[in-house]
Each structure stands twice: as C-alpha cells, then as structure tokens.
Design an enzyme around this catalytic site. Structure first.
Site, PDB file in Angstrom:
ATOM      1  N   ASP A  33     -22.620  10.229  23.669  1.00 64.36           N
ATOM      2  CA  ASP A  33     -21.628  11.070  22.857  1.00 64.36           C
ATOM      3  C   ASP A  33     -21.704  12.451  23.702  1.00 64.36           C
ATOM      4  OD1 ASP A  33     -21.412   8.895  21.235  1.00 64.36           O
ATOM      5  OD2 ASP A  33     -22.388   9.898  19.406  1.00 64.36           O
ATOM      6  N   TYR A  36     -19.404  12.702  26.409  1.00 64.79           N
ATOM      7  CA  TYR A  36     -18.060  12.609  25.941  1.00 64.79           C
ATOM      8  C   TYR A  36     -17.657  14.141  25.362  1.00 64.79           C
ATOM      9  CZ  TYR A  36     -13.998  11.311  22.938  1.00 64.79           C
ATOM     10  OH  TYR A  36     -12.958  11.446  22.211  1.00 64.79           O
ATOM     11  N   ASP A  37     -18.407  14.691  24.510  1.00 59.32           N
ATOM     12  CA  ASP A  37     -18.225  16.146  24.266  1.00 59.32           C
ATOM     13  C   ASP A  37     -18.035  17.053  25.445  1.00 59.32           C
ATOM     14  OD1 ASP A  37     -18.447  14.982  21.318  1.00 59.32           O
ATOM     15  OD2 ASP A  37     -20.431  15.543  21.059  1.00 59.32           O
ATOM     16  N   SER A  82       8.413  -8.273   3.729  1.00 59.70           N
ATOM     17  CA  SER A  82       7.148  -8.924   3.119  1.00 59.70           C
ATOM     18  C   SER A  82       6.956 -10.457   3.697  1.00 59.70           C
ATOM     19  CB  SER A  82       7.053  -9.165   1.594  1.00 59.70           C
ATOM     20  OG  SER A  82       7.537  -8.147   0.957  1.00 59.70           O
ATOM     21  N   ASP A 118      -6.277  -6.563   5.273  1.00 60.53           N
ATOM     22  CA  ASP A 118      -5.609  -5.970   3.836  1.00 60.53           C
ATOM     23  C   ASP A 118      -5.896  -4.523   4.390  1.00 60.53           C
ATOM     24  OD1 ASP A 118      -4.615  -6.081   1.584  1.00 60.53           O
ATOM     25  OD2 ASP A 118      -6.433  -6.602   0.703  1.00 60.53           O
ATOM     26  N   ARG A 137       5.668   1.747   5.473  1.00 62.40           N
ATOM     27  CA  ARG A 137       6.561   0.631   5.265  1.00 62.40           C
ATOM     28  C   ARG A 137       7.547   0.923   4.189  1.00 62.40           C
ATOM     29  NH1 ARG A 137       4.315  -5.164   3.553  1.00 62.40           N
ATOM     30  NH2 ARG A 137       6.067  -5.879   1.906  1.00 62.40           N
ATOM     31  N   GLU A 178      -1.537  -2.640  11.046  1.00 60.89           N
ATOM     32  CA  GLU A 178      -2.048  -2.556   9.811  1.00 60.89           C
ATOM     33  C   GLU A 178      -3.182  -1.391  10.119  1.00 60.89           C
ATOM     34  OE1 GLU A 178      -0.585  -4.255   7.673  1.00 60.89           O
ATOM     35  OE2 GLU A 178      -1.935  -4.349   6.026  1.00 60.89           O
ATOM     36  N   LYS A 293       2.877 -17.285  12.481  1.00 57.22           N
ATOM     37  CA  LYS A 293       4.394 -16.936  12.940  1.00 57.22           C
ATOM     38  C   LYS A 293       4.900 -17.772  14.081  1.00 57.22           C
ATOM     39  CE  LYS A 293       2.929 -12.056  12.519  1.00 57.22           C
ATOM     40  NZ  LYS A 293       2.503 -10.823  13.164  1.00 57.22           N
ATOM     41  N   CYS A 411       6.282  -7.313 -33.289  1.00 59.89           N
ATOM     42  CA  CYS A 411       5.911  -6.636 -32.044  1.00 59.89           C
ATOM     43  C   CYS A 411       4.737  -5.851 -32.179  1.00 59.89           C
ATOM     44  CB  CYS A 411       7.143  -5.890 -31.535  1.00 59.89           C
ATOM     45  SG  CYS A 411       6.548  -4.508 -30.286  1.00 59.89           S
ATOM     46  N   CYS A 434      12.498  -0.370 -28.858  1.00 61.14           N
ATOM     47  CA  CYS A 434      11.060  -0.353 -28.990  1.00 61.14           C
ATOM     48  C   CYS A 434      10.342   0.593 -27.897  1.00 61.14           C
ATOM     49  CB  CYS A 434      10.590  -1.756 -28.706  1.00 61.14           C
ATOM     50  SG  CYS A 434       8.810  -2.076 -28.350  1.00 61.14           S
TER      51      CYS A 434
HETATM   52  P1  AMP Z   1       2.951  -9.076   1.963  1.00 56.12           P
HETATM   53  O1  AMP Z   1       3.257  -7.597   1.755  1.00 56.12           O
HETATM   54  O2  AMP Z   1       1.792  -9.743   1.276  1.00 56.12           O
HETATM   55  O3  AMP Z   1       4.295  -9.679   1.671  1.00 56.12           O
HETATM   56  O4  AMP Z   1       2.645  -9.134   3.522  1.00 56.12           O
HETATM   57  C1  AMP Z   1       3.200  -8.433   4.517  1.00 56.12           C
HETATM   58  C2  AMP Z   1       2.287  -7.591   4.923  1.00 56.12           C
HETATM   59  O5  AMP Z   1       1.082  -8.108   5.660  1.00 56.12           O
HETATM   60  C3  AMP Z   1       2.951  -6.606   6.057  1.00 56.12           C
HETATM   61  O6  AMP Z   1       3.474  -5.451   5.681  1.00 56.12           O
HETATM   62  C4  AMP Z   1       1.473  -6.056   6.692  1.00 56.12           C
HETATM   63  O7  AMP Z   1       1.211  -5.098   5.983  1.00 56.12           O
HETATM   64  C5  AMP Z   1       0.418  -7.184   6.433  1.00 56.12           C
HETATM   65  N1  AMP Z   1      -0.027  -7.933   7.421  1.00 56.12           N
HETATM   66  C6  AMP Z   1      -1.645  -7.927   7.876  1.00 56.12           C
HETATM   67  N2  AMP Z   1      -1.898  -8.527   9.101  1.00 56.12           N
HETATM   68  C7  AMP Z   1      -0.518  -8.976   9.349  1.00 56.12           C
HETATM   69  C8  AMP Z   1      -0.081  -9.678  10.698  1.00 56.12           C
HETATM   70  N3  AMP Z   1      -1.266 -10.118  11.565  1.00 56.12           N
HETATM   71  N4  AMP Z   1       1.062  -9.827  11.137  1.00 56.12           N
HETATM   72  C9  AMP Z   1       2.215  -9.308  10.068  1.00 56.12           C
HETATM   73  N5  AMP Z   1       1.836  -8.848   8.878  1.00 56.12           N
HETATM   74  C10 AMP Z   1       0.345  -8.459   8.636  1.00 56.12           C
HETATM   75 ZN    ZN Z   2       8.784  -3.707 -29.955  1.00 55.37          ZN
END
Ligand code: AMP
Ligand code: ZN
Length: 676
Positions: A33, A36-37, A82, A118, A137, A178, A293, A411, A434
């Site tokens: 480090d 690098y610094d 999606s 995720d 997105r 991601e 894919k 309701c 309502c």
């Molecule tokens: P969903 O939002 O559940 O319909 O899934 C689509 C989202 O999956 C995309 O917008 C990405 O944010 C996410 N994602 C994560 N890993 C991957 C990947 N390897 N290829 C494509 N999408 C991915």
């Molecule tokens: Zn109602």
C-alpha cells in the site's frame, strides 16, 4: 534522450492503472500500500505542477468535487430488459425447447451460464477507449446518468487496456454489468450507520442502489462498491458470441466474474446451475440465481425480445431461503384497483440479509387451501425481490383455541361492500372513492416509472388525501393554487412545498408512454404502455381503436385490450384524461411545437359539434400548440369555439363579451400555427 514531463505522467498513470487492476479486479496486488500511495502522490505532484496535462482518465480524477444536482435522463440505445425467470428443471427445459423452435430447423444452441449477481445494473459507454457516461437501468428504456459516482469505483476502468489483436474496432461500445457490495462490507456499513443513528439498508442491493444515487461523489468513493461486467454491445459492429465477449471484456481490463461456463446443451446448463446454487452460501457477495444466455449473437438476434425480456436468455432462480416464525395477525390490504389482499403480520425474523415482519397470503383461497390461521407457526420464504410468502403451516404446533381465518365482510378501509367476480379469486372493494384505492392510484401515478413526481411519496399522499386536498390524480395539478395552505401544514416548509410544486410542473414533460402507464389501467404495465404509445401515437387513436386492433399489437393480449376498453368506457376516467390533457400532459408522441403561435398561452372553450373533428381532437390540437382548453366559460376565456348547435356556453360567452370563433376561423388559425 530524456523523457518529457508528459511522458513521465502518462507512464505513472499506466503504472497506477495496472496496480488498480491487480488490486481491485484480480485481488492480487503486487506492491505494498505504501508503494502504491507513493506512486499516486508523485502523480498528484506532477499534475499540480502541470495542470494543463491533467486528463479526465487520470487515476487522480476519479473523485470529483462537484455535487450532482440532478441525475440527467439517458435513453438506452438498446433497452435494458429484465429476464424471465425459471425455477426448476422443467421450466429450464421449456426455455431450451422454445429457443430451438424459434431457430432454423436443426440448429444447435450453445449456452453461457453466469452468476446472477444481486446488485444494481449499470450501462457504461466507452468511446475511443475512454469512459464517457454511466447510467442506471431506470425503467429499462430511460435511465439516469450517474457517471460521477461510477467513476469512483476503482474496478471500473476510466481507460480501456489497449489490445491490438482483436478483430473488432470497439470505437463506441456499451458495456453492462452489475455494481454490488460484498456482504461483509454491507454489514460493516450498516454497523457504522447504526452507531451514528442512521437508517439501515435492508440488503446489499439496496445499499448499492442507494449509494449510486447520492449527490456527493466523495461519499460514494468511500463506499466499497465493485462491478462485474457481463454485456458488450455496439450499434456499429457485430460480435460473435457471449463467450467471446466475456473474454474481450476481460482483456479490456474489466472485472468479469470468472465463474462463467460455456455449455453444449441444456443438460450441461442445468448441472452448472445446480453447482452455482451449491456455491451460493460460500461466496462473498449475494447471487440469487444463474443467468443462461444463448451463446451465439446471431442466434440471439433471431430470437429477439418480447415486451419485458429477451427470448434468448433466462434467469435460473435459486430456491428461496426459508425461516420459521409466528403469524401474529392476518390483516387485509386494499390495492389501487380495489383488490383486497390478505397479509400475515409476522413475529419479526431475520432471513437472507433482512428482517421480515410481513408476508403476503395472496388471496383467501390460498388461506383456505393451506388453512392458515392467526397464531400459527409457519415456514416463510423469500426469493430475491419478491415479497416473502408463507409456504407451510406447522399444524402440530397450532394453539388449542385457534379458529379458521375469515374473509372480511366489508372493506377494511372504507367499510363499503365487497364483491368477488366469479372468474377471479380476489375480493374487491366496490367503492371507487375508497381512500385506499385513491391513495394507491395516486401513488402509482406519481411513482418513478410513471410521472416521477419527486417528493410525492406515500406519507404526503396519505396526508393530502386525508385532508381532502386531492381526490384523484388529476387534482395533483391543482395543488399549486393551494400553496399557502400547503405551507401552513405542519412539517411542510415553504421550500419543500415549492420543490414539490416544481416537481409536479416538471412531470408534465413525461412522455406519452409514461402518462399512459400512470393512468393505472389494469394490466397496462410500463412495457405494454410503451408498446401502445409507439403504435397509436396519441390517446385519441387508442381510444378510437377497437379491441381487435389493440390486441393485434405484438405482445398485447385480450386482457389488456379489454381492460383498456373498460377504462375508457367509464366517464369518470374520460373526464380525468381530459383534465390531464388540459393541464398540458403529453397525450401524444408527436413533438410539441414550441414556436409561439396564435394559440400559445390562450384559453379556449369548445362548444357545439365540429364537423371536421371531435372536440377531443380539437382539444388535442390546441394543447399541442401551447393553448389551453377549459370546460366552462369565464372572464379568463380568450375564445369560445362554437360548432353546430352550440348551447349555453355560447350564450354565456356573448353575455361576458368573450370572443367567439367558428370552425372555419379556428381551422385557419390552426393551419397558420402548424405551418410556422
Ligand atoms: P431481473 O431484474 O430479475 O429481471 O433480472 C435482470 C437483471 O439481472 C439485470 O438487469 C441485471 O441487473 C441482473 N444481472 C445480474 N447478473 C447478470 C448477468 N450475468 N447477466 C445479465 N443480467 C444480470
Ligand atoms: Zn374500500
């Protein structure tokens, strides 16, 4: 030959870039480090001495000083769709079958399987090897520019590694990936926030998305964000395969997750998905599935996309994680269309990164089928985004005095009668006024994917509806006449009221597709609204179309077209639309004529029957040209346009001395205005 300052600086930058790559992408630093610094300090010194040599791609320029005041909209050149989900072997095999059916007979399809990390997806645009913009997105069609924040992420190259041996030019490319936070970093961040009394993030994904929308890049730079990239596209050249693209991306200096696999057939794909699922709990970051894919880009193009997702890819969702807890109470929630949904109020329990205290019970049939009761011990589960649900009841642990759950007889919000359509499982509240429905509709209208009225969140909507300030979403546009009253509401200051009113005005610029989505027509989601807006161009054309024409649009089915017809058959809805039109919302996709003309800024009232178009169409033309249409004549009216058999409005205009125009004169002005 001695080297110039410029060469020295560039050499240092290359060196630092390499060490960034080794540290942040490969996780294999080759210097300490301190070393690098020292390099960074040296570069900073040379740049301070030679400010004219500073370039935006210099490693010293990752963290900007300026706050991002607004995140500008960016239209994606290729929509960020999606992914359709599959949950088991059968669904995965179905996907494979659909792929093969769509491809020319006998073609084999290979697949690439990747982690579904995720986090928050991002689109990066590189021109001539340099990062130009980064965008979220958003709704898939339009995202927001977050370049300043993304630049702070050290695993995002500001400048691509030069690779000479590639068969592509890569001049203007879009790279998608991601952005994510490691679980450990997320927990640490939350701990710090807890100590400082700040609100906690629910999970790593939320903290990532929240960080990317912060205004101060200096704070973003301190947050431990990372990226994995997985998509390479360009409108200028054709690539070969997903597998090759991932290799190219890696060579360009991107962080490509090493766990991807090229598979010859769907059996191999399934095995890899299972292996990924088994790896899940030992990874330092969250994955909620695998992405499968079609490898060949040529085949991807043949397969194309449906409204929301490509046909050439699918997510394989992992089994949801489960927890055990108690249902304290069953409550009923009223949605914006009046659906009454049962909700289980749970004893809070920690599950997959967050604390859960509510779960959906879907509908009463589901409660009956599973015999779910208040006081029951249950197993709940949560998969990715979805709201947690109750999977099963532990009957052996049921308390003695427990009674079966009953549906509500009225309701729970407004006390009105409820009904259950024969072909549906849901109960509905019958009262379109309502408060729960009204609030739900307004919240949908103002939400980000629709009119995107910043600041008009759930709390304010509840307040405004309860105080009778707004009864329908159209009333939002009248709020400005109550500015003083709003300011006097406790906890709303002058500044926040003005911000809100500005946001309301600003929302009038939302394009037709968003407005159509905002109306809240049942089954018309954002994607369908976009397709409808593209096809019909204006709301009048949509209203005139018959069900058959509507459902002839690709991916628009009979439930959507039927629901559209129902919506416009209702006079209340037609009135709402006409009010919104008069406030200046976009009800057609044509560009507004911004040029000043005779109609600009004037107020018109239409009366009687026009021979050449309907009143709605006439009204549309006026608003497109910057005029306003109101329904009643007053001193503020500039012109009354009188057709055949004009009635009381004409008399009133004569009484007030308001100018009157016949259809021919109106046409003349229209013509002139349009010709300008
Ligand atoms: P969903 O939002 O559940 O319909 O899934 C689509 C989202 O999956 C995309 O917008 C990405 O944010 C996410 N994602 C994560 N890993 C991957 C990947 N390897 N290829 C494509 N999408 C991915
Ligand atoms: Zn109602």
């Amino acid at each position: 030959m001695s080297i110039t300052e410029e060469e020295k600086i560039e050499k240092l930058r290359e060196e630092i870039r390499l060490h960034d790559y080794k540290y942040f992408v490969l996780a294999q630093p080759s210097i300490s480090d301190e070393q690098y610094d020292r390099l960074v300090k040296e570069l900073e010194r040379l740049e301070t001495e030679n400010p004219h040599l500073i370039t935006p791609d210099s490693p010293t320029q990752r963290v900007g000083k300026d706050l991002t005041k607004e995140f500008k909209p960016v239209t994606h050149k290729v929509p960020m769709l999606s992914l359709a989900n599959t949950y088991n072997e059968e669904e995965l095999f179905d996907f494979d079958r659909r792929v093969k059916e769509a491809l020319p007979a006998g073609e084999v399809a290979e697949y690439v399987v990747e982690f579904k990390v995720d986090g928050a997806s991002v689109s990066l645009n590189y021109v001539n090897g340099y990062l130009k913009t980064a965008a979220t997105r958003g709704d898939g069609f339009v995202g927001e520019e977050i370049t300043n924040n993304v630049k702070t992420i050290k695993s995002v190259p500001l400048k691509l590694t030069k690779v000479d041996s590639l068969p592509y030019k890569l001049i203007d490319i879009e790279v998608r990936g991601e952005i994510f936070m490691k679980i450990e970093d997320f927990l640490k961040l939350n701990k710090e926030r807890e100590e400082q009394g700040e609100k906690l993030f629910a999970n790593p994904r939320n903290s990532t998305a929240g960080t990317l929308k912060m205004q101060d890049p200096k704070i973003v730079a301190k947050r431990p964000l990372n990226i994995f990239v997985y998509t390479l596209i360009s409108l200028e050249e054709e690539y070969n395969s997903q597998n090759e693209n991932l290799q190219i991306l890696k060579r360009l200096g991107f962080n490509v997750n090493p766990e991807y696999k090229l598979c010859k057939d769907i059996n191999e794909v399934l095995a890899v998905c299972r292996k990924f699922e088994a790896m899940r709990d030992s990874l330092p970051y969250e994955i909620d599935g695998a992405v499968v894919k079609v490898n060949s880009i040529r085949q991807q193009k043949i397969l194309g996309s449906i409204a929301k997702s490509p046909r050439w890819a699918v997510a394989f969702k992992f089994k949801a994680r489960q927890a055990y807890t108690t249902i304290n109470k069953i409550t009923w929630q009223v949605g914006r269309t009046g659906t009454i949904t049962p909700v289980a109020e749970l004893e809070p329990v920690f599950l997959a990164g967050s604390t859960i205290s509510r779960a959906t019970l879907h509908n009463f049939d589901e409660i009956k089928r599973k015999d779910i009761r208040e006081g029951d011990k249950v197993v709940i589960e949560k998969g990715g985004d979805v709201i947690p649900k109750v999977v099963s009841v532990i009957i052996s642990e049921r308390p003695q005095n427990s009674k079966p759950a009953k549906p509500p007889d009225k309701c729970p919000v407004c006390g009105s009668l409820i009904y259950k359509p024969e072909d549906e499982v849901a109960y509905y509240c019958d009262n379109s006024e309502c408060p729960a429905q009204v609030k739900g509709k307004i919240a949908h209208f103002a939400s980000r994917g629709a009119m995107d009225i910043e600041g008009l969140g759930e709390a304010l909507i509840n307040l405004f509806v309860d105080m009778d300030f707004i009864k329908t979403y159209a009333d939002i546009y009248e709020l400005k006449s109550r500015r003083e009253e709003l300011i006097n509401i406790e906890r709303l200051g002058e500044k926040s009221v003005d911000n809100l009113l500005n946001a309301v005005e600003e929302s009038k610029k939302q394009p037709f597709a968003k407005v159509l989505f905002a109306l809240g027509i049942r089954y018309v989601g954002a994607g369908a609204a976009k397709k409808l807006a593209d096809h019909f161009k204006s709301i009048n054309d949509l209203m005139k179309a018959d069900e058959e024409e509507i459902s002839s649009i690709h991916e628009i089915g009979p439930s959507i077209s039927g629901s559209i017809k129902d919506f416009f058959a209702n006079e209340i809805n037609r009135n709402l639309v006409s009010r919104l039109r008069n406030y200046g919302l976009n009800f057609s996709s044509e560009k507004k004529v911004v040029k000043e003309n005779f109609l600009t800024g004037k107020t018109f009232v239409l009366t009687g029957t026009l021979s050449r178009f309907s009143r709605e169409e006439a009204g549309d033309k006026i608003t497109v040209l910057g005029g306003k249409v109101t329904s009643s004549v007053s001193n503020k009216t500039n012109y009354v346009i009188a057709g055949e058999n004009a009635g009381s409005k004409l008399t009133k205009a004569q009484k007030l001395g308001v100018k009157i125009m016949n259809e021919d004169e109106f046409l003349k002005h229209l013509d002139e205005a349009l010709r300008q």
